[in-house]
Design a protein around this motif. Structure first.
Motif, PDB file in Angstrom:
ATOM      1  N   LEU A 167       0.816  -1.208   0.000  1.00  0.00           N
ATOM      2  CA  LEU A 167       0.000   0.000   0.000  1.00  0.00           C
ATOM      3  C   LEU A 167       0.855   1.265   0.000  1.00  0.00           C
ATOM      4  O   LEU A 167       0.461   2.287  -0.577  1.00  0.00           O
ATOM      5  CB  LEU A 167      -0.963  -0.002   1.186  1.00  0.00           C
ATOM      6  N   LEU A 168       2.017   1.196   0.622  1.00  0.00           N
ATOM      7  CA  LEU A 168       2.907   2.358   0.583  1.00  0.00           C
ATOM      8  C   LEU A 168       3.365   2.626  -0.848  1.00  0.00           C
ATOM      9  O   LEU A 168       3.443   3.793  -1.270  1.00  0.00           O
ATOM     10  CB  LEU A 168       4.126   2.120   1.489  1.00  0.00           C
ATOM     11  N   GLU A 169       3.638   1.584  -1.608  1.00  0.00           N
ATOM     12  CA  GLU A 169       4.029   1.763  -3.009  1.00  0.00           C
ATOM     13  C   GLU A 169       2.885   2.357  -3.823  1.00  0.00           C
ATOM     14  O   GLU A 169       3.086   3.216  -4.697  1.00  0.00           O
ATOM     15  CB  GLU A 169       4.456   0.414  -3.601  1.00  0.00           C
ATOM     16  N   ARG A 170       1.658   1.925  -3.509  1.00  0.00           N
ATOM     17  CA  ARG A 170       0.489   2.495  -4.182  1.00  0.00           C
ATOM     18  C   ARG A 170       0.349   3.977  -3.842  1.00  0.00           C
ATOM     19  O   ARG A 170       0.040   4.800  -4.717  1.00  0.00           O
ATOM     20  CB  ARG A 170      -0.774   1.738  -3.766  1.00  0.00           C
ATOM     21  N   LEU A 171       0.590   4.317  -2.595  1.00  0.00           N
ATOM     22  CA  LEU A 171       0.520   5.711  -2.183  1.00  0.00           C
ATOM     23  C   LEU A 171       1.593   6.534  -2.881  1.00  0.00           C
ATOM     24  O   LEU A 171       1.359   7.688  -3.263  1.00  0.00           O
ATOM     25  CB  LEU A 171       0.683   5.817  -0.663  1.00  0.00           C
ATOM     26  N   ARG A 172       2.764   5.947  -3.070  1.00  0.00           N
ATOM     27  CA  ARG A 172       3.859   6.668  -3.726  1.00  0.00           C
ATOM     28  C   ARG A 172       3.462   7.084  -5.149  1.00  0.00           C
ATOM     29  O   ARG A 172       3.897   8.138  -5.632  1.00  0.00           O
ATOM     30  CB  ARG A 172       5.110   5.792  -3.746  1.00  0.00           C
ATOM     31  N   ASP A 173       2.618   6.301  -5.800  1.00  0.00           N
ATOM     32  CA  ASP A 173       2.185   6.622  -7.170  1.00  0.00           C
ATOM     33  C   ASP A 173       1.261   7.837  -7.209  1.00  0.00           C
ATOM     34  O   ASP A 173       1.294   8.600  -8.176  1.00  0.00           O
ATOM     35  CB  ASP A 173       1.458   5.417  -7.791  1.00  0.00           C
ATOM     36  N   VAL A 174       0.431   8.009  -6.168  1.00  0.00           N
ATOM     37  CA  VAL A 174      -0.571   9.084  -6.207  1.00  0.00           C
ATOM     38  C   VAL A 174      -0.216  10.262  -5.311  1.00  0.00           C
ATOM     39  O   VAL A 174      -0.745  11.367  -5.480  1.00  0.00           O
ATOM     40  CB  VAL A 174      -1.966   8.546  -5.818  1.00  0.00           C
ATOM     41  N   ASP A 175       0.667  10.035  -4.339  1.00  0.00           N
ATOM     42  CA  ASP A 175       1.018  11.100  -3.382  1.00  0.00           C
ATOM     43  C   ASP A 175       2.421  10.849  -2.845  1.00  0.00           C
ATOM     44  O   ASP A 175       2.597  10.428  -1.705  1.00  0.00           O
ATOM     45  CB  ASP A 175      -0.013  11.121  -2.242  1.00  0.00           C
ATOM     46  N   PRO A 176       3.444  11.123  -3.655  1.00  0.00           N
ATOM     47  CA  PRO A 176       4.813  10.840  -3.217  1.00  0.00           C
ATOM     48  C   PRO A 176       5.237  11.626  -1.977  1.00  0.00           C
ATOM     49  O   PRO A 176       6.063  11.150  -1.200  1.00  0.00           O
ATOM     50  CB  PRO A 176       5.663  11.225  -4.438  1.00  0.00           C
ATOM     51  N   VAL A 177       4.652  12.806  -1.776  1.00  0.00           N
ATOM     52  CA  VAL A 177       4.999  13.598  -0.596  1.00  0.00           C
ATOM     53  C   VAL A 177       4.592  12.858   0.674  1.00  0.00           C
ATOM     54  O   VAL A 177       5.378  12.697   1.609  1.00  0.00           O
ATOM     55  CB  VAL A 177       4.341  14.992  -0.646  1.00  0.00           C
ATOM     56  N   SER A 178       3.332  12.391   0.714  1.00  0.00           N
ATOM     57  CA  SER A 178       2.870  11.650   1.891  1.00  0.00           C
ATOM     58  C   SER A 178       3.618  10.327   2.041  1.00  0.00           C
ATOM     59  O   SER A 178       3.954   9.915   3.153  1.00  0.00           O
ATOM     60  CB  SER A 178       1.369  11.380   1.796  1.00  0.00           C
ATOM     61  N   ALA A 179       3.894   9.672   0.915  1.00  0.00           N
ATOM     62  CA  ALA A 179       4.600   8.390   0.974  1.00  0.00           C
ATOM     63  C   ALA A 179       5.987   8.558   1.595  1.00  0.00           C
ATOM     64  O   ALA A 179       6.477   7.669   2.295  1.00  0.00           O
ATOM     65  CB  ALA A 179       4.709   7.784  -0.420  1.00  0.00           C
ATOM     66  N   GLY A 180       6.600   9.702   1.362  1.00  0.00           N
ATOM     67  CA  GLY A 180       7.911   9.958   1.936  1.00  0.00           C
ATOM     68  C   GLY A 180       7.873  10.269   3.417  1.00  0.00           C
ATOM     69  O   GLY A 180       8.892  10.167   4.109  1.00  0.00           O
ATOM     70  N   ARG A 181       6.687  10.651   3.921  1.00  0.00           N
ATOM     71  CA  ARG A 181       6.553  11.028   5.325  1.00  0.00           C
ATOM     72  C   ARG A 181       6.014   9.913   6.198  1.00  0.00           C
ATOM     73  O   ARG A 181       6.246   9.894   7.412  1.00  0.00           O
ATOM     74  CB  ARG A 181       5.594  12.224   5.460  1.00  0.00           C
ATOM     75  N   LEU A 182       5.253   8.993   5.623  1.00  0.00           N
ATOM     76  CA  LEU A 182       4.497   8.023   6.408  1.00  0.00           C
ATOM     77  C   LEU A 182       5.145   6.649   6.364  1.00  0.00           C
ATOM     78  O   LEU A 182       5.731   6.257   5.356  1.00  0.00           O
ATOM     79  CB  LEU A 182       3.058   7.927   5.887  1.00  0.00           C
ATOM     80  N   SER A 183       4.983   5.921   7.479  1.00  0.00           N
ATOM     81  CA  SER A 183       5.517   4.561   7.525  1.00  0.00           C
ATOM     82  C   SER A 183       4.560   3.573   8.180  1.00  0.00           C
ATOM     83  O   SER A 183       4.619   2.377   7.890  1.00  0.00           O
ATOM     84  CB  SER A 183       6.850   4.531   8.272  1.00  0.00           C
ATOM     85  N   ASP A 184       3.668   4.055   9.066  1.00  0.00           N
ATOM     86  CA  ASP A 184       2.779   3.101   9.744  1.00  0.00           C
ATOM     87  C   ASP A 184       1.506   2.891   8.938  1.00  0.00           C
ATOM     88  O   ASP A 184       1.037   3.769   8.209  1.00  0.00           O
ATOM     89  CB  ASP A 184       2.459   3.578  11.164  1.00  0.00           C
ATOM     90  N   ALA A 185       0.947   1.709   9.077  1.00  0.00           N
ATOM     91  CA  ALA A 185      -0.182   1.284   8.248  1.00  0.00           C
ATOM     92  C   ALA A 185      -1.396   2.184   8.410  1.00  0.00           C
ATOM     93  O   ALA A 185      -2.081   2.492   7.424  1.00  0.00           O
ATOM     94  CB  ALA A 185      -0.551  -0.158   8.584  1.00  0.00           C
ATOM     95  N   ARG A 186      -1.669   2.616   9.643  1.00  0.00           N
ATOM     96  CA  ARG A 186      -2.877   3.411   9.883  1.00  0.00           C
ATOM     97  C   ARG A 186      -2.863   4.708   9.079  1.00  0.00           C
ATOM     98  O   ARG A 186      -3.864   5.075   8.451  1.00  0.00           O
ATOM     99  CB  ARG A 186      -3.003   3.714  11.382  1.00  0.00           C
ATOM    100  N   ARG A 187      -1.716   5.401   9.075  1.00  0.00           N
ATOM    101  CA  ARG A 187      -1.635   6.670   8.352  1.00  0.00           C
ATOM    102  C   ARG A 187      -1.593   6.466   6.837  1.00  0.00           C
ATOM    103  O   ARG A 187      -2.105   7.289   6.078  1.00  0.00           O
ATOM    104  CB  ARG A 187      -0.417   7.460   8.837  1.00  0.00           C
ATOM    105  N   ILE A 188      -0.979   5.385   6.389  1.00  0.00           N
ATOM    106  CA  ILE A 188      -0.967   5.080   4.957  1.00  0.00           C
ATOM    107  C   ILE A 188      -2.380   4.816   4.460  1.00  0.00           C
ATOM    108  O   ILE A 188      -2.793   5.306   3.395  1.00  0.00           O
ATOM    109  CB  ILE A 188      -0.038   3.873   4.675  1.00  0.00           C
ATOM    110  N   VAL A 189      -3.136   4.041   5.239  1.00  0.00           N
ATOM    111  CA  VAL A 189      -4.540   3.788   4.889  1.00  0.00           C
ATOM    112  C   VAL A 189      -5.320   5.095   4.817  1.00  0.00           C
ATOM    113  O   VAL A 189      -6.097   5.322   3.887  1.00  0.00           O
ATOM    114  CB  VAL A 189      -5.187   2.818   5.909  1.00  0.00           C
TER     115      VAL A 189
END
Length: 299
Positions: free
Chosen positions: A138-160
């Motif tokens: 899911l982090l990789e999916r987030l990196r595709d649509v929001d690289p800024v958030s993907a670079g800041r987040l690591s825990d599952a709850r915030r990624i979701v």
């Protein structure tokens, strides 16, 4: 004269925010609004160092004891409540004083900050995907649509949450990040601490909490649904002593784990608040602390 600035007393846990807020309220004819997320919870008194009735010295306090431990704290709901209370306090000719170390909650009350909505079905589907596929996918999916958030987040709850916001709004979660722009006049007073002394103070405070009955408080709240509360169950001290109840830890181990976690939390708070150039920092042990804070707060 126009509307007086909202006063916010900020800083790390254990630095004396509650005491200064009361002193300012007495000096400036004010009322205090709690901005510590864990102090929203009824019954979570010892472990959150919640200010007692006697320590309030007759000063009205708002947004304490407003949730059961099974309920989830909401920053957006807090924003609505805090701003309504601020307006009410000002309408009565008094000063509104925020006090707390939950940085995002302080920002929510003070700054122009928009909160995207939620969709339980989208959230449930994403949570199921985390369980099935793992956080990395899911982090990789987030990196595709929001690289800024993907670079800041690591825990599952915030990624979701970030993926949920993107799916609901079509906007990256990072576009909702707060700007440093007050929604109404405000002054922030930060308590500058000696870090070594704070470390010692936090350790002593945890020991005092245990002596005052923290294990019994956690045991009682466990029967009231503490484990089911997404926010309350993560509180410092409470999660550690739940492991004692489960036989996974001893009391001395829980004490040490709580001290370590509290010190780490204080460091994160200092990092958060130090990043805000608008905060006026005052020495936490200055004998003239209240007078200096009051002078900054006059209008």
């Amino acid at each position: 004269m126009g509307t007086p600035p909202v006063i916010a007393v900020v800083g790390p846990t254990g630095s004396g925010k509650s005491d200064l807020a009361v002193n300012l309220a007495l000096e400036l004819d004010g009322e205090v609004i709690n901005a510590d997320a864990m102090q929203f919870y009824r019954g979570m008194d010892i472990g959150t160092a919640k200010i007692t009735d006697s320590e309030r010295r007759g000063v009205p306090h708002h947004l304490l004891d407003i949730l059961d431990v099974t309920q989830e704290a909401s920053v957006s709901r807090f924003q609505e409540q805090a701003r309504d209370i601020i307006a009410n306090i000002h309408s009565r000719g008094k000063r509104a004083i925020l006090a707390g170390g939950s940085g995002l909650y302080v920002r929510a009350a003070l700054d122009i900050l928009e909160f995207p909505g939620t969709d339980p079905l989208v959230r449930q589907r994403l949570e199921a995907e985390v369980s099935a596929l793992g956080t990395a996918v899911l982090l990789e999916r987030l990196r595709d649509v929001d690289p800024v958030s993907a670079g800041r987040l690591s825990d599952a709850r915030r990624i979701v949450r970030a993926l949920e916001v993107h799916q609901i709004t079509g906007r990256p979660f990072s576009s909702f990040m707060p700007q440093r722009e007050y929604v109404q006049p405000a002054v922030q007073i930060g308590l500058a601490v000696d870090r070594d002394e704070l470390r010692d103070r936090l350790a002593r405070r945890v020991h005092r909490m245990v002596d005052a009955g923290l294990p019994a408080e956690v045991h009682r709240l466990d029967h009231e649904g503490l484990r089911q509360g997404k926010t309350a169950s993560r509180a410092l001290g409470y999660s550690q002593f739940l492991r004692v109840i489960d036989g996974e830890s001893t009391v001395p181990e829980a004490v040490e784990d709580t001290i370590v976690a509290t010190r780490q939390f204080a460091r994160r708070q200092l990092t958060w608040f130090r990043a805000d150039p608008r905060i006026h920092w005052l020495d936490w042990q200055d004998p003239a602390l209240t007078a200096k804070a009051a002078e900054l707060s006059r209008f």
